[in-house]
Scaffold this motif. Structure first.
Motif, mmCIF file in Angstrom:
data_model
loop_
_atom_site.group_PDB
_atom_site.id
_atom_site.type_symbol
_atom_site.label_atom_id
_atom_site.label_comp_id
_atom_site.label_asym_id
_atom_site.label_seq_id
_atom_site.Cartn_x
_atom_site.Cartn_y
_atom_site.Cartn_z
ATOM 1 N N CYS A 129 0.844 -1.200 0.000
ATOM 2 C CA CYS A 129 0.000 0.000 0.000
ATOM 3 C C CYS A 129 0.879 1.250 0.000
ATOM 4 O O CYS A 129 1.797 1.365 0.800
ATOM 5 C CB CYS A 129 -0.919 0.010 1.217
ATOM 6 S SG CYS A 129 -1.847 1.549 1.368
ATOM 7 N N CYS A 180 -0.178 3.187 3.699
ATOM 8 C CA CYS A 180 0.135 2.654 5.030
ATOM 9 C C CYS A 180 1.245 1.603 5.009
ATOM 10 O O CYS A 180 1.689 1.148 6.062
ATOM 11 C CB CYS A 180 -1.129 2.088 5.688
ATOM 12 S SG CYS A 180 -1.677 0.533 4.975
ATOM 13 N N CYS A 200 -5.962 -0.931 -0.885
ATOM 14 C CA CYS A 200 -5.698 -1.433 0.458
ATOM 15 C C CYS A 200 -7.015 -1.578 1.217
ATOM 16 O O CYS A 200 -7.834 -0.666 1.229
ATOM 17 C CB CYS A 200 -4.773 -0.443 1.178
ATOM 18 S SG CYS A 200 -4.441 -0.882 2.885
ATOM 19 N N CYS A 207 -6.812 1.106 4.426
ATOM 20 C CA CYS A 207 -6.859 2.577 4.323
ATOM 21 C C CYS A 207 -7.310 3.053 2.947
ATOM 22 O O CYS A 207 -7.338 4.241 2.684
ATOM 23 C CB CYS A 207 -5.484 3.152 4.667
ATOM 24 S SG CYS A 207 -4.291 2.945 3.347
ATOM 25 N N GLY A 250 -5.798 3.044 0.282
ATOM 26 C CA GLY A 250 -4.700 3.563 -0.540
ATOM 27 C C GLY A 250 -4.463 2.653 -1.739
ATOM 28 O O GLY A 250 -4.868 1.484 -1.728
#
Ligand SMILES: *Cc1c(COP(=O)(O)O)cnc(C)c1O
Ligand SMILES: [Zn+2]
Length: 409
Positions: A8, A11, A23, A26, A28
């Protein structure tokens, strides 16, 4: 071969090599993570110089596990010192990286598709698809015609040549009544329901790595060094971030000695969300509704916009935009100086380069690489009305003499 997995961008959480792209923790975007120590032992300049001139010469730095199976003739496009353009722009040295003649579909998208389809095959997909502003659809359609069922999704109002250049391969072309951002949203929904390989949705982490080869080639064709300035057109912003990643990898592998390139982003004024954020000094990209002739880069809500902006800021570059009239002037300037007919995206890059030189952001005694990413034969209508009139003559010497007053007789 040398891929550890996905990671990711936000994170840092690690994921396995699967057709996934966000992800779970999060939201991402996921990126490919390599074992650079192992690459270092297997990949060097001597080895590289023995390999055939295609993008697969960099295969250790591409996310495939087996042999490449698509795009075997793509990449390694011309890199030209553009002396006439440099003179016209009043700069010491100017280079063109010319993907307007990439094989087989005349844009840099042959690169990303070569990697994405090889990966789609490794994953065992039967159907491939994409959400496209035109060039991606052309590349997916051409490369996939044998080996996959294929669906390409495009905005219904694309240039006729871009539509025909997908349909000609006999694949399913889906014209969506909406702009690219709406096409993309529809494709994200379809990708959740169907087990299809959407090259720029669920295969995006792998697909995007293909763009690094554009950067690798620049470094190699410059004689294993990196340029002082580079001007790159941005749609989703992916190409910008991947040229940066490619340069960084070459630097970290010791293939180039220095890395202090300034990255400049080029957009059309009618669709310039990254430029707006840059001008406002903001880290938030506000989506816009595209209205420009540069349809290939008309993405109002760019997926990698924040990361592209980050590259510009940390390398001391700028993001700048030009009007549709300036885009046409840029296309004509490149044609008249270097004999290269580029599409609207190339017109954007040339005219932004001109602006940055005029404003002193690219100093006249430095060098710049101008990224030409697509071919003018696909967007001919934008220049059709601004060319010199034809000189019409009857097939007689008399009429020729009457109409053409030229020296030489
Ligand atoms: C897709 C495309 C770009 C930019 O692509 P992103 O990676 O989405 O920024 C630039 N030029 C041309 C001609 C394209 O087709
Ligand atoms: Zn995350």
């Amino acid at each position: 071969m040398f891929v550890k997995g996905l990671r990711c961008r936000e994170c840092g959480r690690a994921y396995p090599k699967e057709p996934i792209f966000v992800c779970e923790w999060c939201f991402g975007p996921l990126e490919v993570d390599y074992d650079y120590e192992a690459i270092k032992r297997n990949f060097n300049r001597n080895e590289l110089e023995k390999r055939p001139p295609t993008l697969w010469r960099y295969r250790e730095l591409l996310p495939i596990d087996g042999e490449p199976s698509f795009g075997l003739t793509s990449g390694y496009t011309p890199f030209i010192e553009a002396k006439n353009l440099a003179e016209a722009l009043g700069i010491k040295r100017c280079y063109i990286k010319d993907d307007s003649v990439n094989h087989p579909t005349l844009s840099f998208k042959d690169r990303v598709v070569a990697v994405a389809l090889t990966k789609a095959k490794e994953f065992g997909f039967k159907t491939v698809a994409c959400a496209s502003t035109g060039n991606l659809a052309n590349a997916v359609a051409s490369h996939s015609r044998k080996g996959f069922d294929c669906y390409v999704f495009i905005p219904a109002d694309l240039e006729p040549s871009k539509i025909i250049s997908s349909s000609i391969y006999g694949v399913n072309v889906v014209a969506v009544e909406g702009n690219y951002d709406e096409v993309n949203r529809l494709c994200a929904e379809i990708a959740m329901r169907y087990r299809w390989a959407f090259v720029n949705v669920n295969l995006r982490p792998y697909y995007a790595e293909g763009s690094k080869t554009y950067g690798f080639e620049i470094a190699e064709q410059l004689g294993f060094r990196l340029p002082k300035h580079i001007v790159i057109p941005a749609a989703s912003g992916s190409l910008v971030t991947k040229i940066y990643k490619g340069f960084k990898e070459f630097y970290e592998l010791g293939l180039v000695k220095e890395f202090n390139t300034r990255f400049h982003i080029a957009q059309a004024e009618g669709c310039a969300p990254i430029v707006h954020a840059f001008r406002e000094g903001s880290n938030i990209i506000k989506p816009v509704k595209p209205k420009t002739i540069a349809k290939s880069i008309a993405i109002g809500n760019p997926a990698d916009g924040v990361y592209a902006l980050e590259v510009v800021r940390k390398t001391g570059g700028v993001a700048e935009a030009v009007t549709d009239e300036e885009i046409i002037e840029g296309i004509k300037l490149l044609a008249e100086t270097e004999g290269i007919f580029t599409e609207t995206a190339g017109g954007v890059t040339v005219s932004v380069t001109k602006k940055l030189i005029q404003r002193g952001i690219i100093p006249k005694d430095e060098e710049v690489v101008v990224c030409i990413t697509g071919n003018g034969l696909k967007t001919q209508e934008v220049v059709a009305n601004s060319l010199r009139n034809l000189i019409k003559v009857k097939p007689t010497l008399e009429d020729f003499k009457k109409k053409i007053k030229a020296g030489g007789e």
